[in-house]
Design a protein around this motif. Structure first.
Motif, PDB file in Angstrom:
ATOM      1  N   PRO A 114       0.717  -1.673  -0.092  1.00 19.02           N
ATOM      2  CA  PRO A 114      -0.163   0.169   0.023  1.00 19.02           C
ATOM      3  C   PRO A 114       1.128   1.740  -0.030  1.00 19.02           C
ATOM      4  O   PRO A 114       1.783   1.476   0.240  1.00 19.02           O
ATOM      5  N   ILE A 115       0.304   2.424  -0.407  1.00 21.10           N
ATOM      6  CA  ILE A 115       0.844   3.566  -0.418  1.00 21.10           C
ATOM      7  C   ILE A 115       0.082   4.785  -0.691  1.00 21.10           C
ATOM      8  O   ILE A 115      -0.889   4.896  -0.993  1.00 21.10           O
ATOM      9  N   LYS A 116       0.778   5.547   0.180  1.00 19.28           N
ATOM     10  CA  LYS A 116      -0.582   6.915   1.009  1.00 19.28           C
ATOM     11  C   LYS A 116      -0.837   7.553  -0.414  1.00 19.28           C
ATOM     12  O   LYS A 116      -0.162   7.954  -1.175  1.00 19.28           O
ATOM     13  N   GLY A 117      -2.607   7.866  -0.321  1.00 12.96           N
ATOM     14  CA  GLY A 117      -3.144   8.495  -1.461  1.00 12.96           C
ATOM     15  C   GLY A 117      -3.566   7.930  -2.186  1.00 12.96           C
ATOM     16  O   GLY A 117      -3.204   6.411  -2.257  1.00 12.96           O
ATOM     17  N   ARG A 118      -4.833   8.545  -3.064  1.00 10.09           N
ATOM     18  CA  ARG A 118      -5.160   7.945  -4.215  1.00 10.09           C
ATOM     19  C   ARG A 118      -4.239   7.297  -5.095  1.00 10.09           C
ATOM     20  O   ARG A 118      -3.127   8.237  -5.799  1.00 10.09           O
ATOM     21  N   HIS A 119      -4.672   6.751  -6.198  1.00  8.23           N
ATOM     22  CA  HIS A 119      -3.630   6.179  -6.887  1.00  8.23           C
ATOM     23  C   HIS A 119      -3.619   7.788  -8.393  1.00  8.23           C
ATOM     24  O   HIS A 119      -4.512   8.372  -8.420  1.00  8.23           O
ATOM     25  N   PRO A 120      -2.130   7.990  -8.209  1.00 11.54           N
ATOM     26  CA  PRO A 120      -2.289   9.184  -8.764  1.00 11.54           C
ATOM     27  C   PRO A 120      -3.168   9.760 -10.619  1.00 11.54           C
ATOM     28  O   PRO A 120      -2.956  10.374 -10.831  1.00 11.54           O
ATOM     29  N   GLU A 121      -3.192   8.338 -10.835  1.00  9.24           N
ATOM     30  CA  GLU A 121      -3.325   8.387 -12.619  1.00  9.24           C
ATOM     31  C   GLU A 121      -5.200   7.571 -12.404  1.00  9.24           C
ATOM     32  O   GLU A 121      -5.306   8.080 -13.730  1.00  9.24           O
ATOM     33  N   GLY A 122      -5.572   7.815 -11.065  1.00 13.16           N
ATOM     34  CA  GLY A 122      -7.379   7.512 -10.833  1.00 13.16           C
ATOM     35  C   GLY A 122      -6.958   6.202 -11.112  1.00 13.16           C
ATOM     36  O   GLY A 122      -8.777   6.153 -11.663  1.00 13.16           O
ATOM     37  N   ARG A 123      -6.212   5.268 -11.765  1.00 14.98           N
ATOM     38  CA  ARG A 123      -6.306   4.451 -11.964  1.00 14.98           C
ATOM     39  C   ARG A 123      -7.578   3.363 -11.367  1.00 14.98           C
ATOM     40  O   ARG A 123      -7.948   3.220  -9.887  1.00 14.98           O
ATOM     41  N   SER A 124      -8.265   2.613 -12.413  1.00 13.99           N
ATOM     42  CA  SER A 124      -9.375   2.096 -11.256  1.00 13.99           C
ATOM     43  C   SER A 124      -9.111   0.867 -11.046  1.00 13.99           C
ATOM     44  O   SER A 124      -7.991  -0.095 -10.981  1.00 13.99           O
ATOM     45  N   TYR A 125      -9.635   0.448  -9.948  1.00 17.12           N
ATOM     46  CA  TYR A 125      -9.646  -0.568  -8.440  1.00 17.12           C
ATOM     47  C   TYR A 125      -8.585  -0.862  -8.005  1.00 17.12           C
ATOM     48  O   TYR A 125      -7.728  -2.323  -7.546  1.00 17.12           O
ATOM     49  N   SER A 126      -7.869   0.947  -8.195  1.00 20.17           N
ATOM     50  CA  SER A 126      -5.535   0.658  -7.283  1.00 20.17           C
ATOM     51  C   SER A 126      -6.643   1.389  -6.198  1.00 20.17           C
ATOM     52  O   SER A 126      -5.384   1.569  -5.370  1.00 20.17           O
ATOM     53  N   SER A 127      -6.980   2.175  -5.495  1.00 17.88           N
ATOM     54  CA  SER A 127      -7.473   3.320  -4.496  1.00 17.88           C
ATOM     55  C   SER A 127      -8.444   2.506  -3.221  1.00 17.88           C
ATOM     56  O   SER A 127      -9.814   1.926  -3.482  1.00 17.88           O
ATOM     57  N   PHE A 128      -8.276   2.991  -1.928  1.00 17.25           N
ATOM     58  CA  PHE A 128      -9.040   2.108  -0.951  1.00 17.25           C
ATOM     59  C   PHE A 128      -8.904   2.848   0.406  1.00 17.25           C
ATOM     60  O   PHE A 128      -8.269   3.396   0.111  1.00 17.25           O
ATOM     61  N   VAL A 129      -9.998   1.942   1.223  1.00 20.24           N
ATOM     62  CA  VAL A 129      -9.809   3.497   2.540  1.00 20.24           C
ATOM     63  C   VAL A 129     -10.101   1.764   2.753  1.00 20.24           C
ATOM     64  O   VAL A 129     -11.535   0.844   2.692  1.00 20.24           O
TER      65      VAL A 129
END
Length: 210
Positions: A114-129
């Motif tokens: 995991p890396i802090k923050g939303r995916h920099p490219e807004g890639r689908s399936y890649s950002s979580f909470v």
């Protein structure tokens, strides 16, 4: 039966509800009411059976918890996925409702750290909470704006909430702006058709119009 006889197609099997184990039914009920989820039922049969059903906003699948439903240990349901189209807005709503939600994080691929923050490219399936209910049942919010190919049938394009439809329209509008730039900046009188094609392709995971 003739060898050439048509075989029946697969029977629809739609996931209706998932049982989660809780120790205190009323405490769990209060928590999910606080999330803003729809309370569908609370049936009590004597002292041995009770079932409570909640449905997340826009979800075709519900959750059940109560008494006499499962022998699983309370809090043992982990990584229950909730799909959202705007991970940051979803987290903000959770926090506003008093939920202890994690910070937004992303992964650069399956199994990656995991890396802090939303995916920099807004890639689908890649950002979580992530967040948990009072028993420790774990929920994972995942941002999906474009489905993988074949995941959704194009003829079944569905938007189950005003928020989801509005977000899809905004993405289509931004993409259409780029489309008009490529066509010399001329006004596109067929923009409703272009929007529709874009939104269907995005949800179905097929090639997006340019």
């Amino acid at each position: 039966m003739s060898a050439n006889a048509a075989k029946p197609g697969p029977i629809d099997m739609k996931l209706e509800a998932v049982v989660i184990p809780v120790a205190d039914v009323d405490r769990a009920k209060s928590f999910y009411v606080g999330l803003g989820w729809r309370l569908d039922a609370d049936f009590v049969v004597g002292d041995e059976f009770r079932v409570v059903q909640f449905t997340p906003p826009g979800s075709p699948c519900s959750i059940h918890f109560g008494t006499g439903l499962t022998s699983a240990a309370p809090g043992s349901a982990k990584v229950l996925y909730l799909i959202v189209t705007d991970i940051e807005a979803a987290r903000a709503e959770l926090v506003a409702r008093g939920v202890e939600a994690s910070e937004v994080f992303h992964r650069n691929g399956p199994g990656q750290p995991p890396i802090k923050g939303r995916h920099p490219e807004g890639r689908s399936y890649s950002s979580f909470v992530t967040f948990s209910d009072p028993d420790g049942n774990g929920w994972l919010l995942q941002e999906i704006t474009q489905r993988l190919p074949g995941r959704v049938d194009a003829k079944d394009t569905i938007f189950t909430s005003v928020t989801g439809l509005a977000a899809a329209l905004r993405r289509a509008a931004a993409a259409h702006g780029e489309h008009e730039k490529r066509t010399g900046g001329q006004y596109d009188t067929n923009w409703p058709d272009w929007y529709a094609a874009y939104m269907v392709a995005e949800q179905a995971g097929t090639t997006l119009p340019e």
